[in-house]
Motif scaffolding. Sequence first.
Motif, PDB file in Angstrom:
ATOM      1  N   UNK A   1      -0.072 -18.914-101.616  1.00 29.88           N
ATOM      2  CA  UNK A   1       1.008 -19.195-100.670  1.00 29.88           C
ATOM      3  C   UNK A   1       1.240 -17.972 -99.786  1.00 29.88           C
ATOM      4  N   UNK A   2       1.344 -18.194 -98.469  1.00 26.88           N
ATOM      5  CA  UNK A   2       1.565 -17.100 -97.517  1.00 26.88           C
ATOM      6  C   UNK A   2       2.822 -17.432 -96.711  1.00 26.88           C
TER       7      UNK A   2
ATOM      8  N   UNK B   1      -0.361 -15.215 -78.848  1.00 29.76           N
ATOM      9  CA  UNK B   1      -0.955 -16.490 -78.474  1.00 29.76           C
ATOM     10  C   UNK B   1      -1.876 -16.964 -79.593  1.00 29.76           C
ATOM     11  N   UNK B   2      -2.012 -18.280 -79.712  1.00 28.22           N
ATOM     12  CA  UNK B   2      -2.833 -18.852 -80.775  1.00 28.22           C
ATOM     13  C   UNK B   2      -4.271 -18.359 -80.690  1.00 28.22           C
ATOM     14  N   UNK B   3      -4.807 -18.237 -79.482  1.00 29.82           N
ATOM     15  CA  UNK B   3      -6.199 -17.801 -79.335  1.00 29.82           C
ATOM     16  C   UNK B   3      -6.388 -16.389 -79.884  1.00 29.82           C
ATOM     17  N   UNK B   4      -5.346 -15.546 -79.778  1.00 31.30           N
ATOM     18  CA  UNK B   4      -5.445 -14.188 -80.318  1.00 31.30           C
ATOM     19  C   UNK B   4      -5.239 -14.150 -81.827  1.00 31.30           C
ATOM     20  N   UNK B   5      -4.596 -15.165 -82.354  1.00 28.20           N
ATOM     21  CA  UNK B   5      -4.400 -15.240 -83.804  1.00 28.20           C
ATOM     22  C   UNK B   5      -5.637 -15.770 -84.518  1.00 28.20           C
ATOM     23  N   UNK B   6      -6.561 -16.336 -83.758  1.00 26.22           N
ATOM     24  CA  UNK B   6      -7.724 -16.978 -84.392  1.00 26.22           C
ATOM     25  C   UNK B   6      -8.507 -16.037 -85.314  1.00 26.22           C
ATOM     26  N   UNK B   7      -8.821 -14.786 -84.912  1.00 29.60           N
ATOM     27  CA  UNK B   7      -9.543 -13.901 -85.842  1.00 29.60           C
ATOM     28  C   UNK B   7      -8.775 -13.651 -87.139  1.00 29.60           C
ATOM     29  N   UNK B   8      -7.452 -13.610 -87.054  1.00 33.15           N
ATOM     30  CA  UNK B   8      -6.634 -13.415 -88.257  1.00 33.15           C
ATOM     31  C   UNK B   8      -6.685 -14.647 -89.147  1.00 33.15           C
ATOM     32  N   UNK B   9      -6.589 -15.826 -88.528  1.00 31.28           N
ATOM     33  CA  UNK B   9      -6.689 -17.067 -89.299  1.00 31.28           C
ATOM     34  C   UNK B   9      -8.071 -17.209 -89.909  1.00 31.28           C
TER      35      UNK B   9
ATOM     36  N   UNK C   1      -9.943 -20.030-102.605  1.00 27.84           N
ATOM     37  CA  UNK C   1      -8.746 -20.770-102.985  1.00 27.84           C
ATOM     38  C   UNK C   1      -8.220 -21.642-101.866  1.00 27.84           C
ATOM     39  N   UNK C   2      -7.200 -22.431-102.190  1.00 26.47           N
ATOM     40  CA  UNK C   2      -6.478 -23.229-101.201  1.00 26.47           C
ATOM     41  C   UNK C   2      -5.339 -22.387-100.656  1.00 26.47           C
TER      42      UNK C   2
ATOM     43  N   UNK D   1      -8.149 -24.313 -88.618  1.00 27.54           N
ATOM     44  CA  UNK D   1      -8.162 -23.980 -90.046  1.00 27.54           C
ATOM     45  C   UNK D   1      -9.329 -24.642 -90.765  1.00 27.54           C
ATOM     46  N   UNK D   2      -9.954 -23.869 -91.649  1.00 22.68           N
ATOM     47  CA  UNK D   2     -11.102 -24.354 -92.417  1.00 22.68           C
ATOM     48  C   UNK D   2     -10.958 -23.936 -93.876  1.00 22.68           C
ATOM     49  N   UNK D   3     -11.881 -24.373 -94.683  1.00 19.73           N
ATOM     50  CA  UNK D   3     -12.014 -23.881 -96.060  1.00 19.73           C
ATOM     51  C   UNK D   3     -10.703 -24.001 -96.841  1.00 19.73           C
ATOM     52  N   UNK D   4     -10.163 -25.224 -96.882  1.00 22.70           N
ATOM     53  CA  UNK D   4      -8.958 -25.517 -97.686  1.00 22.70           C
ATOM     54  C   UNK D   4      -7.760 -24.651 -97.276  1.00 22.70           C
ATOM     55  N   UNK D   5      -7.481 -24.608 -95.975  1.00 19.86           N
ATOM     56  CA  UNK D   5      -6.334 -23.861 -95.456  1.00 19.86           C
ATOM     57  C   UNK D   5      -5.438 -24.822 -94.685  1.00 19.86           C
ATOM     58  N   UNK D   6      -4.138 -24.818 -94.992  1.00 13.63           N
ATOM     59  CA  UNK D   6      -3.214 -25.811 -94.428  1.00 13.63           C
ATOM     60  C   UNK D   6      -1.896 -25.133 -94.072  1.00 13.63           C
ATOM     61  N   UNK D   7      -1.098 -25.807 -93.234  1.00 11.04           N
ATOM     62  CA  UNK D   7       0.223 -25.282 -92.899  1.00 11.04           C
ATOM     63  C   UNK D   7       1.307 -26.205 -93.459  1.00 11.04           C
TER      64      UNK D   7
END
Length: 231
Positions: free
Chosen positions: A48-49, A58-66, A74-75, A97-103
Amino acid sequence: MNIYAIGDLHLSNAQPKAMDIFGEHWINHFEKISSDWNARVKKGDVVLIPGDISWAMKLEDARPDLDAICALPGTKLLLKGNHDYWWSSMTQINALLTNDTYIVQNNSIAIGDFVFCGTRGWMFPQDNSFSENDRKIYEREKMRLRMSLDSAKKDEGKRKIVMMHFPPVYETIQDTEFNAILQEYGVEEVVFGHLHGEILKNICLTDLKIGSVNYNLTSADYLHFKLKQII
């Protein structure tokens, strides 16, 4: 299945931010988190985060972090924090989002014997700087918490775990409206973050239990950049 939590990752891969301005212990902080994460989290576990994921605007700049989070085992369940200005629509975020990652946002996610809910939260009316605008946000966050918990009713019988970014209680302020809602819905565990720096020297919110709810402070620096095992 093990359930872990760690909040306030404050990543900045697109436009690196020198985190040592918050103290030398923040140097290479994500490497410390990743090392502990990779050593402990297995497939089928949940991490959990609870907010403040990226400094990006901006979302495009957050992409490398995501991408960095998605790559970990893990999920992963993500919640919005007060510094997540990049956070846009669920559709836009989910597309990255990939590899079992959700919001978690006005919804609930059932995994195994558990159902996960949450909302960002806000400061308390007892705060000296609390304004009429804060009141509007505070009331909206109470509504969103109920919305998320109501969503979990479809998974009746599962154990409820809630993420919030702002503390829903303090040691000295325990009779809060957030606490009342969490008690009402039979929540078992709550994880939250937001608190950093000098304030951490004056609080002790590890394993704080009020009524039937266990409250877990999971700010990355509070945890010395190691995941906290909740279940």
